[in-house]
Scaffold this motif. Structure first.
Motif, PDB file in Angstrom:
ATOM      1  N   PHE A 206       0.961  -1.006   0.067  1.00 16.55           N
ATOM      2  CA  PHE A 206       0.049  -0.160   0.029  1.00 16.55           C
ATOM      3  C   PHE A 206       1.018   1.100   0.091  1.00 16.55           C
ATOM      4  CE2 PHE A 206      -2.469  -3.491   2.086  1.00 16.55           C
ATOM      5  CZ  PHE A 206      -3.370  -3.596   1.206  1.00 16.55           C
ATOM      6  N   ASP A 207       1.229   1.731  -1.342  1.00 18.16           N
ATOM      7  CA  ASP A 207       2.268   2.453  -1.512  1.00 18.16           C
ATOM      8  C   ASP A 207       1.962   4.024  -1.434  1.00 18.16           C
ATOM      9  OD1 ASP A 207       5.119   3.190  -2.041  1.00 18.16           O
ATOM     10  OD2 ASP A 207       5.059   2.805  -4.015  1.00 18.16           O
ATOM     11  N   GLU A 208       1.299   4.493  -0.131  1.00 18.11           N
ATOM     12  CA  GLU A 208       1.187   5.977   0.020  1.00 18.11           C
ATOM     13  C   GLU A 208       1.699   6.455   1.323  1.00 18.11           C
ATOM     14  OE1 GLU A 208      -3.117   6.947  -0.580  1.00 18.11           O
ATOM     15  OE2 GLU A 208      -3.084   6.206  -2.463  1.00 18.11           O
ATOM     16  N   PRO A 209       2.154   7.624   1.481  1.00 17.04           N
ATOM     17  CA  PRO A 209       2.852   7.749   2.563  1.00 17.04           C
ATOM     18  C   PRO A 209       2.012   7.893   4.165  1.00 17.04           C
ATOM     19  CG  PRO A 209       2.181   9.909   1.382  1.00 17.04           C
ATOM     20  CD  PRO A 209       2.147   8.829   0.638  1.00 17.04           C
ATOM     21  N   ALA A 210       0.589   7.887   3.883  1.00 15.80           N
ATOM     22  CA  ALA A 210      -0.241   7.741   4.920  1.00 15.80           C
ATOM     23  C   ALA A 210      -0.484   6.262   5.530  1.00 15.80           C
ATOM     24  CB  ALA A 210      -1.683   8.363   5.051  1.00 15.80           C
ATOM     25  N   MET A 211      -0.079   5.426   4.616  1.00 12.95           N
ATOM     26  CA  MET A 211      -0.207   3.824   4.753  1.00 12.95           C
ATOM     27  C   MET A 211       0.709   3.387   5.710  1.00 12.95           C
ATOM     28  SD  MET A 211      -3.263   3.096   3.583  1.00 12.95           S
ATOM     29  CE  MET A 211      -4.649   3.367   2.201  1.00 12.95           C
ATOM     30  N   MET A 257       6.374   3.257  10.070  1.00 12.64           N
ATOM     31  CA  MET A 257       6.692   4.166   8.868  1.00 12.64           C
ATOM     32  C   MET A 257       6.347   3.972   7.492  1.00 12.64           C
ATOM     33  SD  MET A 257      10.609   1.994   8.088  1.00 12.64           S
ATOM     34  CE  MET A 257      10.989   3.105   6.702  1.00 12.64           C
ATOM     35  N   SER A 258       6.630   4.854   6.470  1.00 16.93           N
ATOM     36  CA  SER A 258       5.835   5.066   5.312  1.00 16.93           C
ATOM     37  C   SER A 258       6.703   4.210   4.367  1.00 16.93           C
ATOM     38  CB  SER A 258       5.729   6.325   4.665  1.00 16.93           C
ATOM     39  OG  SER A 258       5.084   7.220   5.460  1.00 16.93           O
ATOM     40  N   THR A 259       6.120   3.432   3.259  1.00 15.23           N
ATOM     41  CA  THR A 259       6.909   2.706   2.360  1.00 15.23           C
ATOM     42  C   THR A 259       7.941   3.383   1.501  1.00 15.23           C
ATOM     43  OG1 THR A 259       4.959   3.311   0.634  1.00 15.23           O
ATOM     44  CG2 THR A 259       4.840   1.101   1.805  1.00 15.23           C
ATOM     45  N   TYR A 260       7.771   4.757   1.362  1.00 11.95           N
ATOM     46  CA  TYR A 260       8.703   5.326   0.643  1.00 11.95           C
ATOM     47  C   TYR A 260       9.990   5.399   1.330  1.00 11.95           C
ATOM     48  CZ  TYR A 260       8.360   9.972   3.022  1.00 11.95           C
ATOM     49  OH  TYR A 260       8.342  11.037   3.871  1.00 11.95           O
ATOM     50  N   LEU A 261      10.188   5.562   2.548  1.00 13.04           N
ATOM     51  CA  LEU A 261      11.442   5.598   3.629  1.00 13.04           C
ATOM     52  C   LEU A 261      12.176   3.907   3.650  1.00 13.04           C
ATOM     53  CD1 LEU A 261       9.820   7.718   6.138  1.00 13.04           C
ATOM     54  CD2 LEU A 261      11.408   8.532   4.290  1.00 13.04           C
ATOM     55  N   LEU A 262      11.467   3.019   3.056  1.00 17.49           N
ATOM     56  CA  LEU A 262      12.323   1.974   2.903  1.00 17.49           C
ATOM     57  C   LEU A 262      13.678   1.740   2.362  1.00 17.49           C
ATOM     58  CD1 LEU A 262       9.452  -0.762   2.784  1.00 17.49           C
ATOM     59  CD2 LEU A 262      10.936  -0.635   4.641  1.00 17.49           C
ATOM     60  N   ALA A 263      14.571   1.122   2.779  1.00 13.62           N
ATOM     61  CA  ALA A 263      15.868   0.820   1.921  1.00 13.62           C
ATOM     62  C   ALA A 263      16.311  -0.648   2.444  1.00 13.62           C
ATOM     63  CB  ALA A 263      16.805   1.923   2.335  1.00 13.62           C
ATOM     64  N   VAL A 380       7.257  12.037  11.742  1.00 14.78           N
ATOM     65  CA  VAL A 380       6.296  12.814  11.528  1.00 14.78           C
ATOM     66  C   VAL A 380       6.184  12.849  10.037  1.00 14.78           C
ATOM     67  CG1 VAL A 380       4.698  14.849  12.028  1.00 14.78           C
ATOM     68  CG2 VAL A 380       6.165  13.826  13.744  1.00 14.78           C
ATOM     69  N   THR A 381       5.225  12.438   9.380  1.00 19.77           N
ATOM     70  CA  THR A 381       5.051  12.475   7.936  1.00 19.77           C
ATOM     71  C   THR A 381       4.021  13.266   7.273  1.00 19.77           C
ATOM     72  OG1 THR A 381       6.107  10.308   7.979  1.00 19.77           O
ATOM     73  CG2 THR A 381       5.373  10.927   6.006  1.00 19.77           C
ATOM     74  N   VAL A 382       3.949  13.933   6.080  1.00 23.50           N
ATOM     75  CA  VAL A 382       2.868  14.466   5.656  1.00 23.50           C
ATOM     76  C   VAL A 382       1.948  13.258   5.248  1.00 23.50           C
ATOM     77  CG1 VAL A 382       3.879  16.541   5.040  1.00 23.50           C
ATOM     78  CG2 VAL A 382       4.087  14.829   3.491  1.00 23.50           C
ATOM     79  N   ARG A 383       0.723  13.869   5.108  1.00 19.70           N
ATOM     80  CA  ARG A 383      -0.323  12.835   4.741  1.00 19.70           C
ATOM     81  C   ARG A 383      -0.471  12.436   3.348  1.00 19.70           C
ATOM     82  NH1 ARG A 383      -6.273  14.691   6.090  1.00 19.70           N
ATOM     83  NH2 ARG A 383      -5.984  15.787   3.914  1.00 19.70           N
ATOM     84  N   THR A 493       0.433  14.127   9.264  1.00 23.62           N
ATOM     85  CA  THR A 493      -0.225  15.314   9.427  1.00 23.62           C
ATOM     86  C   THR A 493      -0.393  16.154   8.216  1.00 23.62           C
ATOM     87  OG1 THR A 493       2.013  16.442   9.495  1.00 23.62           O
ATOM     88  CG2 THR A 493       1.402  15.753  11.343  1.00 23.62           C
ATOM     89  N   VAL A 494      -1.124  17.234   8.253  1.00 22.59           N
ATOM     90  CA  VAL A 494      -1.241  18.194   7.237  1.00 22.59           C
ATOM     91  C   VAL A 494      -0.668  19.528   7.434  1.00 22.59           C
ATOM     92  CG1 VAL A 494      -3.177  17.185   6.019  1.00 22.59           C
ATOM     93  CG2 VAL A 494      -3.581  18.991   7.990  1.00 22.59           C
ATOM     94  N   TYR A 495      -0.554  20.595   6.721  1.00 23.71           N
ATOM     95  CA  TYR A 495       0.334  21.699   7.126  1.00 23.71           C
ATOM     96  C   TYR A 495      -0.256  22.549   8.375  1.00 23.71           C
ATOM     97  CZ  TYR A 495      -2.513  25.108   4.608  1.00 23.71           C
ATOM     98  OH  TYR A 495      -3.605  25.729   4.318  1.00 23.71           O
TER      99      TYR A 495
END
Length: 946
Positions: A206-211, A257-263, A380-383, A493-495
């Motif tokens: 589920f490749d979205e930052p809020a997931m 954590m979000s998927t985009y931060l995986l390594a 803390v990650t943007v939605r 979060t949102v801004y």
């Protein structure tokens, strides 16, 4: 340090079963990729070609019906090609998710993965999982759609298990391969770049930052290699697979954590390390680079920067380790993967003998930027990606704070004005700019997301946050920031969440603002552009207008605020103390800003505000006089600001161009870097517009006369053998040499030719000082011919330090013989000669050469389909190619060509460069008008400057 994770008994048993079966399953997966493509479970998986619909699988955003909780991912990258010459990886993954709303559809991202076994679904609650009816692969939206015979139950948890195979390609995205040679032996690295939408190329997710979820990663790899991931190693054992010994490395579970931060990375790299308060800090790189000490500087600054951010955020570093790794092939500068930050080699490795002062600054600022993200962005990650500016703008702002902590003698915080504020003004002054915050529905497709990674998000974001910190005070700003991070840690979060916490800090501190934090900042975030503030010192009238490079254009977007801002104006009169005046409407009056006699007003002190400043003509004249007679009365940053504001006000037709040119007269006795750099940056525009016209000769003569004092100053100070003591003095020494040589100062050209000739005679001993190499290489190659070019190419191929290769690669574009430049352009199509990561920037370097620009433009058009397919699509750096090859356009014919280019290749597309095409057309239109209006006056001024 973060929250623990509770595993239910049911899931614990499932996890054990999966772990036990993982080895057997992953080894049973096919090895030959091409065979698998033809065998891909025929009859079970389909790729529909139906027209777009309102069905969820035709939407770009995931439905909110399912919420992932944890993943178990096992991957085996092959670092040797298969029988068909392809590199592959095989894998299996299980994801546990909770059903939020009942549904009979599971949508999960999967891109370029071949399922090698039918997925299975398991119920983890009181009810069994529904039966899978069909599975459909949607390549456009990158979904695997799993249709169920019955509905999932809201509140229940399920586990989806998949087995798959993918290509470990060289496309710099997802799970990819990087190659390099060491002692003549080809080495392969399996590495990752997930941001923004490429985790789905490594495993279904589920490749979205809020997931957000917790990830359990296991890697199989050759025992001679090392495996890395976000977490520390939990277990490492050797096992035999098909008579081959491999290592299985299992990592501890990640934080949420979000998927985009995986390594995850497999290589034979080595590392150096240190421990700081039980935190393991490691720098990984090629063995040759580590052995040469190139990781030492990065290791020495990481600890102090982390310490600063722990104090700044008032939150301990959230992980037990901080790994940083330099990769030979990497698309962007660096990526903030949580606990395993990836870098280009030039952004992490430093060689005391070869790397320049500029290389050192880049390393420390990039490290600081990525470490800042470990809290702001990762914890803390943007939605959603429309709020990307908050992540990247904040990290760009505080990267200067971290760098200043590690190198306090550099006074580096001032350089944000040159590097970010004034650079982004050029983009934000276009009617085709965009607000910091876009609407969610405008940012849906992967290429739209990639377009958000631009100067607006990074540099404008940093600039407005710096302005906010200044008028709130840093104490209040950090207080609000700290409560924001504490409240939202491990979530999204949102801004406006940040505005709320900053407002609480304002209220508790007793600080007085003319409006709420949100009311002030929404005008800077929700509408594009910025104001020009005009101060009339005769009447005290202050006005603001939306600053546009071409005032005849209209913004593409309407604004609910009618392009008015709440502007915090910092100002001083002559040498009095600084004052603050809030401009809350179009026009205002201030008796304090009236002047008499020789008084002068200076506004936007230290350029803390995101706006330009114009004055009445009398005040301009007084400022010019002060610059010429007692420039120290004006802070260095504001000397830079006066030049930059004047030139850009002139480009917009607000003041006369000759007035802007007069701001450079005082440079014949100036030795500070920032005013000189501002002048040279702005005069570069004159070169772009006039280096093919009769203006060129008088312009060269004037600039040569102005730089002569600076060249002689550094000759006396250093004799071109010593390094100036100050950080920015080292930069200005380079400016002195570069400009003196480019304008034909004989003493300079003699130096450069002598040094380069000495190097050619003895290639093993380079006599050119590290700081001066970029300027010397370019000047020598420009003055030389094939012999000099071929020598530089040979040195480029032999160089083992990435920063040295970069200098030579850029300098090779300085040749003046068209056939050499055409040959070099063709090299960019060959990854064996120019790495894919460097191809577009090499083309841009050639285009920046007046001889190379038409060649590069023809080359890009002739090869557009290949260039787009290889480097376009979602690449963050792709827009730079389009703006770079069109920067010099200033004639109706060139505008016609540009529009034709847009129309001719619309069927192929421009990917993340779509907005850049429109901005190039707008910029070219403005250039045409400006040249027609100003060419004669500029020519006459350069002939008789006064």
């Amino acid at each position: 340090m973060g929250k623990g994770f509770y595993i239910s008994k049911t899931f614990g048993i499932v996890g054990i079963v999966l772990a036990a079966g993982a080895l057997a399953t992953i080894t049973a997966l096919p090895v030959v990729y091409s065979q698998e493509k033809s065998k891909n479970n025929e009859g079970k998986f389909t790729d529909p070609t139906m027209a777009p619909s309102n069905e969820p699988w035709d939407q770009w955003r995931l439905p909110q019906t399912l919420s992932p909780q944890t993943y178990n991912v096992t991957l085996w990258p092959r670092l040797q090609p298969d029988a068909t010459g392809l590199y592959i990886f095989t894998g299996l993954s299980s994801v546990v998710f909770r059903c939020v709303e009942k549904t009979n559809l599971i949508l999960i991202h999967s891109n370029k993965l071949n399922m090698t076994k039918h997925p299975t679904l398991l119920g983890l609650g009181s009810k069994p999982a529904p039966t899978i009816e069909s599975i459909v692969m949607h390549t456009k939206t990158q979904y695997m759609a799993i249709h169920l015979k019955e509905e999932l139950t809201a509140g229940e948890s399920y586990e989806l298990y998949t087995e798959f195979l993918g290509e470990l390609s060289d496309d710099l995205g997802g799970f990819y391969r990087s190659e390099y040679y060491e002692n003549g032996v080809k080495k392969v690295v399996a590495t990752t770049q997930m941001q923004a939408t490429d985790a789905r190329k490594a495993f279904p997710c589920f490749d979205e930052p809020a997931m957000k979820a917790i990830f359990h990663i296991t890697l199989y790899h050759d025992p001679a290699t090392v495996a890395l991931s976000n977490s520390v190693v939990k277990d490492e054992v050797n096992v035999t697979v098909d008579d081959t010994l491999v290592t299985r490395t299992t990592f501890a579970p990640t934080e949420v954590m979000s998927t985009y931060l995986l390594a995850f990375i497999v290589s034979d790299f080595v590392f150096i390390e240190q421990n700081m308060d039980n935190l393991q800090i490691r720098i990984f790189a090629r063995q040759e680079a580590i052995n040469a000490g190139q990781g030492e500087y990065a290791l020495s600054v990481t600890g102090p920067i982390l310490k600063l951010f722990e104090k700044y955020y008032n939150v301990p570093y959230p992980l037990p380790k901080s790994d940083q790794i330099a990769l030979p092939d990497f698309n962007t500068g660096a990526m903030e993967n949580w606990g395993l930050i990836t870098y280009r080699e030039t952004a992490l490795l430093y060689d005391e003998e070869i790397s320049s002062n500029e290389n050192k600054e880049r390393i420390i600022t990039v490290i600081s930027h990525e470490l800042a993200h470990q809290w702001f962005g990762n914890l803390v990650t943007v939605r959603w990606w429309n709020d990307l500016w908050l992540n990247e703008g904040f990290a760009t702002y505080v990267e200067y704070l971290g760098a200043d902590e590690a190198e306090p003698d550099w006074n580096i915080k001032d350089l944000i004005v040159l590097n970010d504020v004034h650079k982004v003004f050029a983009i934000d002054a276009l009617a085709s700019s965009h607000p910091l915050l876009s609407k969610e529905e405008e940012i849906q497709r992967p290429e739209q997301i990639s377009e958000m990674f631009d100067m607006i998000s990074y540099s404008k974001g940093a600039s407005v946050l710096r302005m906010l910190s200044d008028f709130l005070t840093e104490k209040v700003f950090t207080q609000g920031l700290q409560t924001y991070l504490d409240h939202f840690k491990f979530s999204n979060t949102v801004y406006t969440d940040l505005w709320e916490h900053l407002q609480k800090a304002v209220d508790s501190s007793g600080t007085t603002l003319p409006r709420s934090v949100q009311a002030i900042m929404d005008r800077w975030v929700l509408q594009m552009g910025f104001p020009v503030v005009t101060i009339n010192t005769a009447t005290g009238q202050i006005t603001q207008e939306h600053f546009l490079l071409d005032p005849d254009t209209k913004p593409d977007r309407p604004s609910e605020f009618n392009y008015e801002w709440f502007v915090p104006i910092s100002w001083t009169k002559k040498e009095t103390e600084q004052n603050i005046h809030w401009l809350l409407q179009k026009t205002d009056l201030s008796d304090q800003m009236k002047t008499s006699g020789d008084e002068w007003v200076l506004a936007n002190i230290n350029v803390t505000g995101y706006y330009r400043v114009n004055y009445d003509n009398e005040n301009w004249q007084r400022l010019l006089t002060v610059l010429k007679t007692s420039r120290q009365s004006i802070p260095v940053i504001n000397r830079e600001q006066i030049i930059d504001d004047a030139f850009n006000l002139a480009k917009a037709g607000i003041i006369e161009t000759t007035l802007a040119l007069r701001t450079t007269l005082f440079l014949d006795s100036e030795t500070e870097y920032m005013p000189w750099e501002s002048a040279l940056d702005n005069l570069d525009y004159f070169y772009l517009m006039f280096d093919r016209t009769e203006v060129y000769g008088p312009m060269q003569k004037y600039i040569g006369n102005q730089v002569k004092y600076l060249f002689e100053y550094f000759t006396t100070l250093t004799n071109w053998e010593d390094v100036p003591p100050g950080h920015t003095d080292q930069y200005n020494q380079v400016n002195a040499l570069r400009v003196a040589c480019s304008t034909g100062l004989e003493a300079c050209t003699t130096l450069v030719k002598t040094w380069f000739q000495q190097w050619m005679e003895n290639p093993n001993v380079n006599p050119i000082k590290a700081n001066l190499r970029s300027a010397v290489y370019c000047s020598a190659i420009a003055a030389g011919g094939e012999k000099e070019w071929n020598f530089a190419w040979e040195m480029f191929e032999k160089a083992t330090v990435a920063s040295e290769k970069d200098k030579l690669r850029a300098a090779l574009a300085c040749a003046t013989e068209p056939w050499l430049l055409n040959r070099y352009l063709k090299y960019t199509l060959d990854p064996e000669k120019i790495r894919k990561q460097d191809a577009t920037s090499t083309i841009v370097s050639i285009a920046s050469n007046v001889v190379g620009q038409p060649l590069a433009w023809d080359f890009v058009r002739a090869n557009w389909e290949y260039i787009f397919n290889e480097y376009g699509g979602k690449s963050y750096i792709f827009p730079n190619l389009i703006s770079g090859v069109t920067n010099r356009f200033s004639t109706p014919f060139e505008l016609e060509q540009l529009i034709q280019f847009r129309d001719d290749y619309a069927h192929i597309g421009f990917g993340s460069g779509t907005l850049a095409i429109q901005q190039s057309i707008e910029r070219t239109t403005a250039n045409i008008k400006w040249v027609e209006k100003n060419q004669q006056a500029v020519l006459e001024w350069f002939r008789n400057p006064s």
